[in-house]
Every structure is written in structure tokens, then in C-alpha cells.
Design a protein around this motif. Structure first.
Motif, PDB file in Angstrom:
ATOM      1  N   HIS A  82       1.213  -1.457  -0.036  1.00  0.00           N
ATOM      2  CA  HIS A  82      -0.583  -0.044   0.127  1.00  0.00           C
ATOM      3  C   HIS A  82       0.789   1.094   0.288  1.00  0.00           C
ATOM      4  O   HIS A  82       0.394   2.180  -0.381  1.00  0.00           O
ATOM      5  CB  HIS A  82      -0.747  -0.290   1.338  1.00  0.00           C
ATOM      6  CG  HIS A  82      -1.493  -0.925   0.732  1.00  0.00           C
ATOM      7  ND1 HIS A  82      -3.091  -1.062   0.473  1.00  0.00           N
ATOM      8  CD2 HIS A  82      -1.318  -2.253   1.472  1.00  0.00           C
ATOM      9  CE1 HIS A  82      -3.983  -2.055   0.989  1.00  0.00           C
ATOM     10  NE2 HIS A  82      -2.888  -2.935   1.081  1.00  0.00           N
ATOM     11  N   SER A  83       2.008   0.933  -0.037  1.00  0.00           N
ATOM     12  CA  SER A  83       2.725   2.559   0.074  1.00  0.00           C
ATOM     13  C   SER A  83       3.705   2.745  -1.642  1.00  0.00           C
ATOM     14  O   SER A  83       3.908   2.432  -1.775  1.00  0.00           O
ATOM     15  CB  SER A  83       3.973   2.568   1.268  1.00  0.00           C
ATOM     16  OG  SER A  83       4.954   3.445   1.112  1.00  0.00           O
ATOM     17  N   LYS A  84       3.130   4.349  -1.845  1.00  0.00           N
ATOM     18  CA  LYS A  84       3.428   4.792  -1.859  1.00  0.00           C
ATOM     19  C   LYS A  84       4.295   6.337  -2.518  1.00  0.00           C
ATOM     20  O   LYS A  84       4.902   7.040  -2.929  1.00  0.00           O
ATOM     21  CB  LYS A  84       1.816   5.223  -3.468  1.00  0.00           C
ATOM     22  CG  LYS A  84       1.284   4.007  -3.584  1.00  0.00           C
ATOM     23  CD  LYS A  84       0.511   4.852  -4.406  1.00  0.00           C
ATOM     24  CE  LYS A  84      -0.789   3.122  -4.940  1.00  0.00           C
ATOM     25  NZ  LYS A  84      -0.099   2.926  -5.615  1.00  0.00           N
ATOM     26  N   GLN A  85       4.962   6.077  -1.788  1.00  0.00           N
ATOM     27  CA  GLN A  85       6.046   6.501  -0.980  1.00  0.00           C
ATOM     28  C   GLN A  85       7.797   6.835  -1.607  1.00  0.00           C
ATOM     29  O   GLN A  85       7.995   5.188  -2.264  1.00  0.00           O
ATOM     30  CB  GLN A  85       6.919   6.650   0.606  1.00  0.00           C
ATOM     31  CG  GLN A  85       5.201   6.878   1.281  1.00  0.00           C
ATOM     32  CD  GLN A  85       4.200   8.235   1.054  1.00  0.00           C
ATOM     33  OE1 GLN A  85       3.446   8.299   0.467  1.00  0.00           O
ATOM     34  NE2 GLN A  85       5.226   9.160   2.065  1.00  0.00           N
ATOM     35  N   ASN A  86       8.562   7.610  -1.348  1.00  0.00           N
ATOM     36  CA  ASN A  86      10.111   7.696  -2.606  1.00  0.00           C
ATOM     37  C   ASN A  86      10.493   7.061  -1.359  1.00  0.00           C
ATOM     38  O   ASN A  86      10.582   7.234  -0.463  1.00  0.00           O
ATOM     39  CB  ASN A  86      10.370   8.794  -2.965  1.00  0.00           C
ATOM     40  CG  ASN A  86       9.436   9.262  -4.468  1.00  0.00           C
ATOM     41  OD1 ASN A  86       8.431   8.439  -4.723  1.00  0.00           O
ATOM     42  ND2 ASN A  86       8.326  11.037  -4.185  1.00  0.00           N
ATOM     43  N   ASN A 143       8.350  -1.708  -3.345  1.00  0.00           N
ATOM     44  CA  ASN A 143       7.033  -2.653  -2.989  1.00  0.00           C
ATOM     45  C   ASN A 143       6.894  -3.087  -3.941  1.00  0.00           C
ATOM     46  O   ASN A 143       6.590  -2.743  -5.133  1.00  0.00           O
ATOM     47  CB  ASN A 143       6.426  -1.506  -1.912  1.00  0.00           C
ATOM     48  CG  ASN A 143       7.575  -1.335  -0.453  1.00  0.00           C
ATOM     49  OD1 ASN A 143       8.199  -2.060  -0.059  1.00  0.00           O
ATOM     50  ND2 ASN A 143       6.811   0.350  -0.253  1.00  0.00           N
ATOM     51  N   ASP A 194       2.245  -3.280  -4.858  1.00  0.00           N
ATOM     52  CA  ASP A 194       1.588  -2.762  -5.503  1.00  0.00           C
ATOM     53  C   ASP A 194      -0.420  -3.556  -4.825  1.00  0.00           C
ATOM     54  O   ASP A 194      -0.299  -4.566  -5.321  1.00  0.00           O
ATOM     55  CB  ASP A 194       0.793  -1.801  -6.026  1.00  0.00           C
ATOM     56  CG  ASP A 194       0.192  -0.836  -6.915  1.00  0.00           C
ATOM     57  OD1 ASP A 194      -1.346  -1.056  -6.441  1.00  0.00           O
ATOM     58  OD2 ASP A 194       0.727   0.176  -7.041  1.00  0.00           O
ATOM     59  N   ARG A 251       7.263   7.625 -13.802  1.00  0.00           N
ATOM     60  CA  ARG A 251       5.171   7.665 -13.199  1.00  0.00           C
ATOM     61  C   ARG A 251       5.430   8.733 -12.860  1.00  0.00           C
ATOM     62  O   ARG A 251       4.294   9.392 -11.707  1.00  0.00           O
ATOM     63  CB  ARG A 251       6.307   6.820 -12.197  1.00  0.00           C
ATOM     64  CG  ARG A 251       5.207   5.363 -12.401  1.00  0.00           C
ATOM     65  CD  ARG A 251       5.047   4.433 -11.371  1.00  0.00           C
ATOM     66  NE  ARG A 251       5.384   2.693 -11.550  1.00  0.00           N
ATOM     67  CZ  ARG A 251       6.560   2.400 -11.552  1.00  0.00           C
ATOM     68  NH1 ARG A 251       7.352   2.656 -11.598  1.00  0.00           N
ATOM     69  NH2 ARG A 251       6.623   0.751 -11.919  1.00  0.00           N
ATOM     70  N   GLN A 252       6.527   9.583 -12.211  1.00  0.00           N
ATOM     71  CA  GLN A 252       7.119  10.818 -11.989  1.00  0.00           C
ATOM     72  C   GLN A 252       7.572  12.186 -12.710  1.00  0.00           C
ATOM     73  O   GLN A 252       7.994  12.178 -13.869  1.00  0.00           O
ATOM     74  CB  GLN A 252       8.463  10.797 -10.691  1.00  0.00           C
ATOM     75  CG  GLN A 252       7.304   9.671  -9.676  1.00  0.00           C
ATOM     76  CD  GLN A 252       9.003   9.991  -8.722  1.00  0.00           C
ATOM     77  OE1 GLN A 252       9.870  10.307  -8.891  1.00  0.00           O
ATOM     78  NE2 GLN A 252       8.811   8.546  -7.914  1.00  0.00           N
ATOM     79  N   ASP A 309      -1.047   5.633 -13.164  1.00  0.00           N
ATOM     80  CA  ASP A 309       0.119   5.394 -11.990  1.00  0.00           C
ATOM     81  C   ASP A 309       1.403   6.020 -12.426  1.00  0.00           C
ATOM     82  O   ASP A 309       2.312   6.816 -11.526  1.00  0.00           O
ATOM     83  CB  ASP A 309       0.613   4.253 -11.447  1.00  0.00           C
ATOM     84  CG  ASP A 309       0.048   3.686 -10.644  1.00  0.00           C
ATOM     85  OD1 ASP A 309      -0.966   4.835 -10.452  1.00  0.00           O
ATOM     86  OD2 ASP A 309      -0.674   3.045 -10.779  1.00  0.00           O
TER      87      ASP A 309
END
Length: 808
Positions: A278-282, A288, A290, A617-618, A762
Motif C-alpha cells: 500500500h505504500s506509494k512513498q519515495n 514495493n 502494489d 511515473r513522476q 500511475d
């Protein structure tokens, strides 16, 4: 009674071998797919649950918007853990982890080092929070003293063989000595971080007490009964009491003014067991997965199993004509419906048990391939653990009941008088249901085909899109600090080799790593409105040409300009955020101390075209390049000649200058592609199961086509006698099935379009899903269906009409 049921069931299976083979094989493939995906899903859901206190452990995330950047990070300030423990009795303990990447490690006194990755600094409270059993050492004391290390059993074997490592020392990077004070069991694979080395946090050379620097993974152990959502409201007090004063000292503004300007600093909890999915942090300690993939694969498992069950129902109801007289006779002789239902359900369950046995064989054969594409370490023995055995035992029973329920009740409901008089055509009675089930099968198959194609197109887009630098044939030699003061000499010696075009010394490369942003200020605007949160990289004169970057304004660093030590090159994003219309000659200020009292001015000498240094993605953030070579890595651009031989020559130069040090290298293109391995794995898994889903559906279609051809034997004979061609008969028998496939395509298209567009959200840089993907998926489904049906159709059309007309 059960013995009689089994005897008749086995007799019927022997009598209808072709029917039984198709059903057993289809069900076995469906069950095997279901078992493989279930193993995958169970493993994904098990992450970090081996910790005894897992339900009370939370990591602190930081969400910061400042200086043009909106950052979502898995790290927090170093004082966060100690402050929460000191100020709030609800906190039982804390532990911080600080990743320091890959180091060269050897036993003190030995000649050769080993390259060890994912080394972590950790607080002495590590073993109070996490369940990491020690086989040697005291967990309360193991990481208390500086320059101590706890190693895994695997690391102990690598460095000490069969010796007891306790009390012995390890040399890290030929400069730091750590004494072994503990040996722990190897960490399980289902952990969101893994390491073989925990170094004492007190040995980390870090400026402690900085509330505005976020570099540590901080885990909090809450006491029993504490509501994490309610407790997280205390973060606002932490911000006002501790973060605010440092922010005021740093940029001269209060926290309220900071927020009114559109900036923010927020902290939040994430449960330990949620991090992996569940973490979508950098700035995670490791990549991780999904939860969306877990949902998707679970759905695929259910759909494939349903497709296999549908095959069983379709073939059983279609073959009902062959059992109609049996049912009629049984009813005349006194059999009641529940006895007939029991007979047919026994046959169904027997079939699924045989299918399960074959499915386990398929799983055993397929699991190495599945592990390869999913990067798991699953074994078939995982199916026989206590928590999984009930699933293994109940699955054939449930599938047997599900697949056999409709045929059983359908066959047992025949009226004996009508059947024995031959007044009903039982084989076609449930054609509507069978048609609906065929549509469902091919609808799911088309959705899976579209999914696989879109995933592969997005990956191909990522791999071929222009990223602002040339990543082809750039060799990066890691751990260049092992060369000591000979780094520049090594670079110059390698550049003399034929085939080496250019080289650069810098640990900052345009691939994801644990970098953090720091603010730069326009000259005269050292305040929050002028701050630009920027990646600040130390590079050398040859960095830009080696990586094939493009300067759009100004010039590169040059040895001809002694003032370049105070020069800076910005990327286009940084120029835009600063608001510079004519950036060349402008000056920016860099903070030189932790208290915001010392600044150094740098003059903008060039602007480099935007390049991707994170995942696509960023969006591209701000980057500033400074003349300050970092010795972490040396990169070389190679020509197209014999690359392996050239690498061997470079390795020879390394061994001359760094004897005993491992020669570790990678290609920039491989490092770039590694960012998308998760998507590549998903694409491979979806494609594999798409093929299997279509194959299972085709098995059912093959059986149905064979039955329909059998039912229309006399019609085919009459048509041939009257002059019908083989092609017209094939078309006649095929068109009904192809019509069902077309309906499935029409239903699947909007569902697949919506699902894939959701997945693409995403990515900041993504493809548009083209219309021809759906057309191609539909054509594939039609061609496969036609090939399956036409085999039986051609066989029927070529049958001698005399034999067909005699058939009764």
C-alpha cells in the motif's frame, strides 16, 4: 450407495474417454493456474507478518510541499522517534533505519573484499521492535556500542566460514572497522526490507537533531490499545513545537505563513503490514509491490477457474442426450431425483479430484518458470502447510459442486415418459445458457489479451522514449572509492583503451537512488517564497558529454575557467521554478550549515535539457549540477566494438589499482530498465495466463463443436447429397460460435479500455490506448476460436454422406 455411485462414475468416464480427457485437462489447467496465483497472493499478503508485534508497529511517512516540489517520502527527521518516545506515553519504543547502500566488506586481515548490498544503520532498539532472532549475542546489548555490527548467518558463512564470528572484526570500505556482537537468522524473504548487516546507528557520521532533513525510516511501536489514527493527530503538535522553530530559523517564516504560501509539512502513520502493498512513498528501503496487482491476479485466478468450470458445465449439459435414456430408465425403476443428483455430483467430484492430482503435477512442473517471472521463491511444499491444506482439500470439492451442480439438477429433472418416447431434443435444450457461458469465457480472454498488450506497449514506450540522456553502452563501475586517491588515475588509464570514448567520476547518475532534495535560493531572496527544492549533484568536467546530455543555454564546466568551482548548471525545470528568463549569470545561494546562517553563492553558467532521473511515473524535478566530483562511481561511454573484451581490459586496470577489491559494474541501460521490472513481470504473468485462459476456453469450444457436429450428422449428410460444398458446411457449423465470440469482444472492449486507463494513471508519462489494440485482440480471439471450431467442422464436412445418413 457411494460405492455404486463410484462404480457407475468410473464406467461412464471409461465409456466417454474423449469427453473425460477434455474435462480433466481443462479443469486441471484451471486449478493449476488458481493454485499458482494463490501461492503468489498469499506470499504477497504475508509480508512483515512474521514480526510478533507487527499489529502495533507503524512507520512514519513525510509529505512535504516546498520550493516547487511535492514530495511523498518513506522517511522522517532523525529526532522524530526519540521525541515521540519522550513526549508521549502511548509510544512503547521506536527504531530508526538508515540505508547506506553497497559497501566493500572483508574480515580484518584478509586480502579480498566482498561486495555487500543493502547495509543498514539501526538503533539498539531494533530487536525490541522487530522479531529478528539472534543465534549468537544479546539483543539488548548487540548494537549499543559504536562500531558494532550484527550480521546474518549467511554473512557469517561468507566471511568467517565455520568459525564463530562473535568478537571478530569486519573492515568496511578499507576504512571502518566494526566488531561483530550478534549473529541473527537470515531475514525472511517476505519482508519489506532485507539486509545481512545492521550497523550501530551511533557509528553513522550524521548531523543529528535536524527536523528539516528527512533521511531515516522511523518505526514506532505503540502500546496495546492505542488508536493510531487518534495518536497521529499529535503530529501537528510536533510540527508546531519542533519543526516550526527550525523552519523559522532557516527561512525566516512561521509555520502558519509557510502554509498560507501553499507549502505544507505533514507526517502520517502507515501500518508495518501495509508497507509492501500500500505504500506509494519515495525513498523506500526496497522496491514495493502494489495491492492492485494482488487484486488483478486474484481476479485472473477466479476467472480462469470459472472458465474451466464453465467448460465442464457446457460439455456436461451438451452431452445430456447420451444420458437421457439412462435417467429415464432409472426413474422408471424407482430412482428419485436426489439419488440421480448424487450420482452426477459424484461423477463431477471424482473428475475434479483427478483434475486436482493432474493440477499438482502441472504446478510442480511450472513453478520454476513462475518463480523466474515473479521473482519469488515459492515451492510446491508451500501448498501443504497447515494453513493451506484446508484450501487444497476443499478446492476440488467446491469446484466439483460448482461445476457439477447445474448439469446434475438439469439431467435429473428429465421426465421419463418424454425421454423414453424420444420426444425431446435434450442436447439443445440449454443452448441459451451454454451460449452465455461461451461469451463469458471469451470476454475474459479478450480482456486479458488487451491487458497484456497495453502493459507491453507502455514498457516499450518507457524503454524507447527520449529521456534526455544517452543510456546506451554506458558502463558504470560501482564502489570507486575503493581506488582511494587513484580514482582520477584509473579514469585516465581506462580512457587510453581503444573503444572507450569518454569517462566521468560521479556517484550521481540519472537512475533512482536514495537522494534527497535541498533548497537553493535566488540571490537576495533567502525566504520561503524564493526557495527551490532541488536535487544537488556533484559532477566533473566530463559528466555531461559522457552521459550524452544536451546543453540548451550557456556552457559546460571547463578546466579553462578557474571560477567554475562556484559555477552551477541548472536543468530546465529549475530555471522555470526560479523564474529566470535569462538564467546565465544569475546567482543562487546554497546553505552551508544546518542552522541557515552560512550561504555560498553560485553563478549559473549553463542550462541542461531536462532529463529523467526518476521513474517515468513522476514528473521531472529540479536539478543543479555543481563542480564537485563524487568518488562513488566511475562511468565510461563505450563504442560498439567487442564490449565483453573491453570490460575485461577495464577489469585488468581495476585489479592493478585496487587489488583484492571486487570489480562490480553495471550498464546504465540495465539500471534504467530495472525501474520497470515490476511492470515487466506483470506483463509476462498476464500474457502467460491470457494464453492459458484462451487454451482452456478453446478446450471447451472444441468439445462443444464436436458435440454439435455429432448432433447435426444427418443434416450434414443431407446437405452434401444436395450439393453443399465443404466450405459452406464449415461456415454453417462455425458461424454460431463466431457470433458468440463477436458478442464477447463487444462486451470486453469497454471493460478493458477502462481498466487499462486506470492502470496507466500511475505514470506521468504514458501511452494512449490505441483503438487497434482492441481490434487485434478481437482478431486473435476470432482466429483462435475459428481454428478450434473449424477442425471439427471440416472433419464433419468430409464425412461420407452415406455413413452420415445411416447414423441413427
Amino acid at each position: 450407495m457411494l460405492k455404486n455411485y463410484l462404480k457407475i462414475a468410473l464406467r461412464n468416464l471409461r465409456k466417454q474417454r474423449g469427453f473425460a480427457f477434455i474435462n480433466i485437462l481443462g479443469l486441471a489447467m484451471g486449478l493449476a493456474c488458481c493454485l499458482l496465483i494463490t501461492l503468489y497472493v498469499v506470499d504477497e499478503l504475508s509480508y512483515d507478518r512474521f514480526h510478533e508485534k507487527a499489529n502495533r508497529i507503524y512507520r512514519i511517512n513525510s509529505d512535504i510541499k516546498f520550493g516547487g516540489n511535492d514530495m511523498h517520502m518513506a522517511v522522517s527527521p532523525d529526532p522524530m522517534g526519540p521525541t515521540l518516545l519522550k513526549d508521549y506515553p502511548q509510544v512503547e519504543n521506536f527504531v530508526r533505519l538508515h540505508g547506506r547502500g553497497t559497501w566493500l566488506v572483508k574480515q580484518t586481515g584478509k586480502a579480498n573484499s566482498l561486495r555487500e548490498s543493502d547495509i543498514l544503520f539501526a538503533d539498539s532498539t531494533l530487536f525490541d521492535v522487530f522479531t529478528l532472532p539472534l543465534v549468537h549475542g544479546n539483543p539488548k546489548r548487540a548494537l549499543v556500542e559504536p562500531n558494532t555490527v550484527v550480521i546474518s548467518e549467511s554473512a557469517a558463512r561468507r566471511h568467517f566460514g565455520n568459525q564463530n564470528p562473535m568478537g571478530k572484526t569486519l573492515l568496511f570500505d578499507n576504512r571502518l572497522t566494526f566488531r561483530v556482537t550478534g549473529v541473527m537468522r537470515d531475514m525472511p524473504t517476505n519482508s519489506h526490507f532485507r539486509t545481512d548487516f545492521f550497523l550501530c546507528m551511533r557509528s553513522d557520521n550524521y548531523e543529528w537533531g535536524r527536523w528539516l532533513s528527512n533521511n531515516h525510516q522511523t518505526y514506532i511501536l505503540l502500546k496495546d490499545g492505542v488508536d493510531p489514527k487518534q495518536f497521529s493527530k499529535n503530529f501537528e503538535t510536533i510540527i508546531q513545537k519542533y519543526v516550526g522553530p527550525q523552519a523559522f530559523q532557516f527561512i525566516g517564516t512561521t509555520m502558519n505563513e509557510f502554509r498560507k504560501a501553499g507549502n505544507r509539512i505533514d507526517y502520517s502513520f502507515i501500518p508495518l503490514t501495509d508497507i509492501h502493498l500500500h505504500s506509494k512513498q519515495n525513498i523506500e528501503l526496497a522496491p514495493n509491490s502494489d495491492i492492485q496487482y494482488v487484486y488483478a491476479f486474484s481476479a485472473v485466478a477466479v476467472f480462469i477457474l470459472l472458465i474451466a468450470c464453465i467448460n465442464f458445465m457446457n460439455l456436461s449439459t451438451a452431452r445430456s442426450a447420451n444420458r437421457a435414456k439412462e435417467v429415464g430408465v432409472r426413474k422408471v425403476l424407482g430412482s428419485v431425483q436426489h439419488q440421480l443428483v448424487g450420482q452426477f455430483m459424484t461423477e463431477s467430484i471424482l473428475l475434479t479430484v483427478l483434475s486436482m492430482v493432474l493440477a499438482l503435477v502441472i504446478v510442480q512442473l511450472a513453478i520454476p518458470f513462475f518463480n523466474d517471472i515473479s521473482t519469488k521463491q515459492l515451492t510446491i511444499s508451500n501448498l501443504f502447510v497447515p494453513q493451506f491444506l484446508p484450501i487444497l482439500l476443499l478446492l476440488p470439492l467446491v469446484v466439483g459442486l460448482l461445476a457439477g451442480s447445474y448439469p446434475a439438477f438439469f439431467l435429473s429433472s428429465f421426465r421419463p415418459i418424454s425421454v423414453l418416447k424420444g420426444k425431446i431434443n435434450l442436447g439443445l435444450k440449454s443452448a441459451g445458457l451454454r451460449s452465455g457461458l461461451v461469451v463469458f469465457q471469451f470476454m475474459m480472454s479478450v480482456i486479458l489479451i488487451v491487458g497484456a498488450m497495453v502493459v507491453y506497449r507502455q514498457i516499450n514506450f518507457i524503454q524507447t522514449t527520449k529521456v534526455g540522456f544517452n543510456r546506451d553502452q554506458v558502463l558504470t563501475i560501482n564502489e570507486a572509492y575503493a581506488l582511494g586517491n587513484q580514482t582520477q588515475t584509473f579514469k585516465e588509464e581506462v580512457l587510453k583503451l581503444p573503444g572507450v570514448l569518454n569517462g566521468s567520476v560521479s556517484g550521481y547518475l540519472p537512475v533512482p537512488s536514495n537522494r534527497s532534495d535541498s533548497p537553493l535560493f535566488p540571490e537576495g531572496e533567502i525566504n520561503q517564497s524564493g526557495a527551490v527544492s532541488t536535487q544537488q549533484w556533484g559532477v566533473d568536467y566530463d559528466y555531461i558529454p559522457t552521459l550524452g546530455m544536451e546543453l540548451v543555454k550557456g556552457r559546460n564546466f571547463s578546466r579553462e575557467f578557474g571560477s567554475d568551482s562556484t559555477g552551477v548548471i541548472l536543468n530546465e525545470t529549475a530555471v522555470k521554478v526560479f523564474g529566470f528568463k535569462n538564467p546565465i549569470g544569475k546567482r543562487v545561494m546554497q546553505m552551508q550549515d544546518n542552522e541557515g546562517k552560512k550561504y555560498k553563492a553560485y553563478t549559473v553558467i549553463g542550462v541542461v535539457k531536462n532529463f529523467h532521473f526518476e521513474s517515468l511515473r513522476q514528473n521531472i524535478g529540479s536539478v543543479a549540477l555543481f563542480m564537485d566530483p563524487n568518488r562513488g562511481a566511475v562511468s565510461f561511454r563505450l563504442s560498439n566494438q567487442d564490449i565483453p573484451a573491453l570490460v575485461k581490459q577495464i577489469e585488468g586496470k581495476w585489479e592493478q589499482m585496487a587489488p583484492g577489491m571486487p570489480f562490480s559494474y553495471s550498464f546504465l541501460e540495465d539500471s534504467f530498465d530495472a525501474m520497470y521490472r515490476a511492470e515487466q513481470r506483470v506483463g509476462q504473468i498476464v500474457l502467460t495466463f491470457s494464453v492459458l485462459a484462451i487454451l482452456i476456453a478453446c478446450l471447451g469450444l472444441f468439445g462443444l463443436a464436436a458435440f454439435m457436429a455429432e448432433q447435426r450428422t444427418k443434416e450434414i449428410g443431407v446437405r452434401k447429397v444436395l450439393g453443399a460444398s465443404t466450405s459452406s458446411i464449415v461456415g454453417l457449423l462455425s458461424k454460431d460460435f463466431l457470433r458468440l465470440v463477436l458478442i464477447a469482444i463487444l462486451i470486453a472492449t469497454p471493460i478493458a479500455w477502462y481498466g487499462m486507463n486506470q492502470w496507466l494513471q500511475d505514470f506521468a508519462y504514458k501511452i494512449d490506448v490505441p483503438w487497434w489494440v482492441f481490434v487485434l485482440a478481437g482478431l486473435v480471439a476470432i482466429l483462435i476460436a475459428f481454428a478450434t471450431v473449424s477442425f471439427q467442422s471440416i472433419k464433419a464436412a468430409l464425412t461420407n454422406p452415406v455413413k452420415s445418413l445411416k447414423a441413427e
